[in-house]
Motif scaffolding. Structure first.
Motif, short mmCIF file in Angstrom:
data_model
loop_
_atom_site.label_atom_id
_atom_site.label_comp_id
_atom_site.label_asym_id
_atom_site.label_seq_id
_atom_site.Cartn_x
_atom_site.Cartn_y
_atom_site.Cartn_z
N ILE A 107 0.87 -1.19 0.00
CA ILE A 107 0.00 0.00 0.00
C ILE A 107 0.90 1.23 0.00
CG2 ILE A 107 -1.54 1.33 1.50
CD1 ILE A 107 -3.01 -1.27 2.08
N GLN A 108 0.63 2.17 -0.92
CA GLN A 108 1.53 3.29 -1.16
C GLN A 108 1.13 4.59 -0.47
OE1 GLN A 108 4.41 2.83 -3.29
NE2 GLN A 108 3.75 0.75 -2.83
N ASP A 109 -0.16 4.80 -0.28
CA ASP A 109 -0.67 6.08 0.23
C ASP A 109 -0.56 6.12 1.75
OD1 ASP A 109 -2.17 8.28 1.03
OD2 ASP A 109 -3.71 7.98 -0.49
N PRO A 110 0.21 7.08 2.31
CA PRO A 110 0.31 7.17 3.77
C PRO A 110 -1.04 7.46 4.43
CG PRO A 110 1.34 9.07 2.71
CD PRO A 110 1.05 8.08 1.63
N GLY A 111 -1.94 8.11 3.69
CA GLY A 111 -3.27 8.34 4.23
C GLY A 111 -4.02 7.05 4.45
N ASN A 112 -3.93 6.14 3.50
CA ASN A 112 -4.56 4.83 3.65
C ASN A 112 -3.93 4.03 4.79
OD1 ASN A 112 -6.49 5.05 1.58
ND2 ASN A 112 -5.06 4.34 0.03
N ALA A 113 -2.59 4.06 4.85
CA ALA A 113 -1.89 3.32 5.92
C ALA A 113 -2.27 3.87 7.28
CB ALA A 113 -0.38 3.41 5.70
N GLY A 114 -2.32 5.20 7.41
CA GLY A 114 -2.68 5.81 8.68
C GLY A 114 -4.11 5.54 9.08
N ALA B 78 2.77 12.13 7.81
CA ALA B 78 1.48 12.12 7.12
C ALA B 78 0.62 10.96 7.60
CB ALA B 78 1.69 12.04 5.61
N ALA B 79 1.21 9.78 7.66
CA ALA B 79 0.47 8.61 8.15
C ALA B 79 0.10 8.76 9.62
CB ALA B 79 1.28 7.34 7.92
N VAL C 199 -2.93 11.14 10.18
CA VAL C 199 -4.21 10.52 9.81
C VAL C 199 -4.60 9.43 10.83
CG1 VAL C 199 -5.40 9.14 8.06
CG2 VAL C 199 -3.91 11.02 7.37
N SER C 200 -3.61 8.78 11.41
CA SER C 200 -3.90 7.70 12.36
C SER C 200 -4.40 8.21 13.70
CB SER C 200 -2.65 6.84 12.59
OG SER C 200 -1.75 7.45 13.50
N ALA C 201 -4.34 9.52 13.92
CA ALA C 201 -4.80 10.13 15.18
C ALA C 201 -4.09 9.53 16.39
CB ALA C 201 -6.32 9.98 15.32
N GLY C 202 -2.81 9.24 16.23
CA GLY C 202 -2.02 8.72 17.35
C GLY C 202 -1.93 7.21 17.41
N ALA C 203 -2.72 6.51 16.60
CA ALA C 203 -2.73 5.04 16.67
C ALA C 203 -1.39 4.44 16.29
CB ALA C 203 -3.83 4.48 15.78
#
Length: 252
Positions: free
Chosen positions: A110-117, A144-145, A148-152
């Protein structure tokens, strides 16, 4: 560490000595190391030796690749940092067996850090055991990731795998049932399939899906039935839907 060479907010650590120090003191936090192609010397040898010892990816690149990451004086060396630190595959898979939801998500390139996060946020939020990403061709789990992960991502158990196919074989040896998100002939309807845990869920690349050699290791391929012929869920949305079904099945 010199004030001129501290890790910046994007998880980028420039400078020869800071990178040597990081690899020596906290190698588990190093995602990868980039070195200018013409860079030589004892310190560079030490960096590559430490990377090999700790199974960290390192690459020799053109100067412009380094300049894109850091505009200052990087001295021809940059490390990408994952502050939470990577665990081993064995650790993530072993610890996940005791998780509230005994499930590990594998991100296959998976390439998009938004998706990973986003996926990390969902995985952690439902109590699943962790996430495994490939060492090569994966999104950098940097700022970036993390945002998006909100700390996760700072709390979730994450491992890097050299070979995802071998990772899935290891998981099976440990008693995991391996699922993958694939819309293909023979795939099973997510809402009609009995889901088992402990489980590994493989989610594939945004454009190409799960690689064929990885797909061979799946026990079951799952698809999400869509109304009106609509089929435009991104991998983070699809992952969240599938994970919610595992959560519901685990609560039964």
């Amino acid at each position: 560490m010199s004030d001129n060479y501290k890790e910046n907010t994007d998880g980028i650590l420039p400078g020869v000595k800071p990178v040597v120090e990081q690899l020596t003191s906290s190698p588990e936090q190093v995602d990868s190391v980039l070195i200018r192609k013409d860079k030589r010397g004892a310190d560079i040898s030490k960096i590559t030796d430490l990377c090999k010892k700790n199974k960290i990816r390192f690459m020799f690149v053109q100067d412009q690749s380094l300049n894109k990451l850091f505009e200052g004086n990087h001295q021809g060396v940059i490390a990408k940092i994952f502050k939470a630190g990577f665990k081993s595959e064995d650790e993530v898979l072993s610890e996940a067996l005791e998780a509230e939801l005994p499930l590990v998500v594998v991100l296959d390139q998976i390439q998009d850090p938004g998706n990973a996060g986003t996926l990390a946020r969902t995985i952690y939020g439902i109590g699943a055991g962790g996430m495994i990403v490939p060492k090569h061709n994966a999104s950098f789990l940097g700022a970036a990731a993390a945002k998006v992960s909100a700390g996760a991502l700072g709390k979730l158990a994450v491992a890097k795998a050299t070979n995802i196919s071998r990772t899935l074989e290891l998981a099976k040896e440990m008693g995991y049932f391996v699922y993958g998100a694939e819309y293909k002939e023979g795939a099973e309807n997510l809402y009609k399939t009995k889901l088992h845990t402990p489980a590994v869920l493989v989610l594939g690349n945004e454009e190409k899906g799960i690689r064929p050699n990885v797909a061979k290791r799946l026990d079951v391929s799952l698809f999400i039935p869509m109304a009106h012929g609509f089929d435009s869920l991104n991998v983070a949305q699809a992952g969240a839907i599938i994970l919610s079904q595992f959560y519901a099945a685990n609560c039964d």
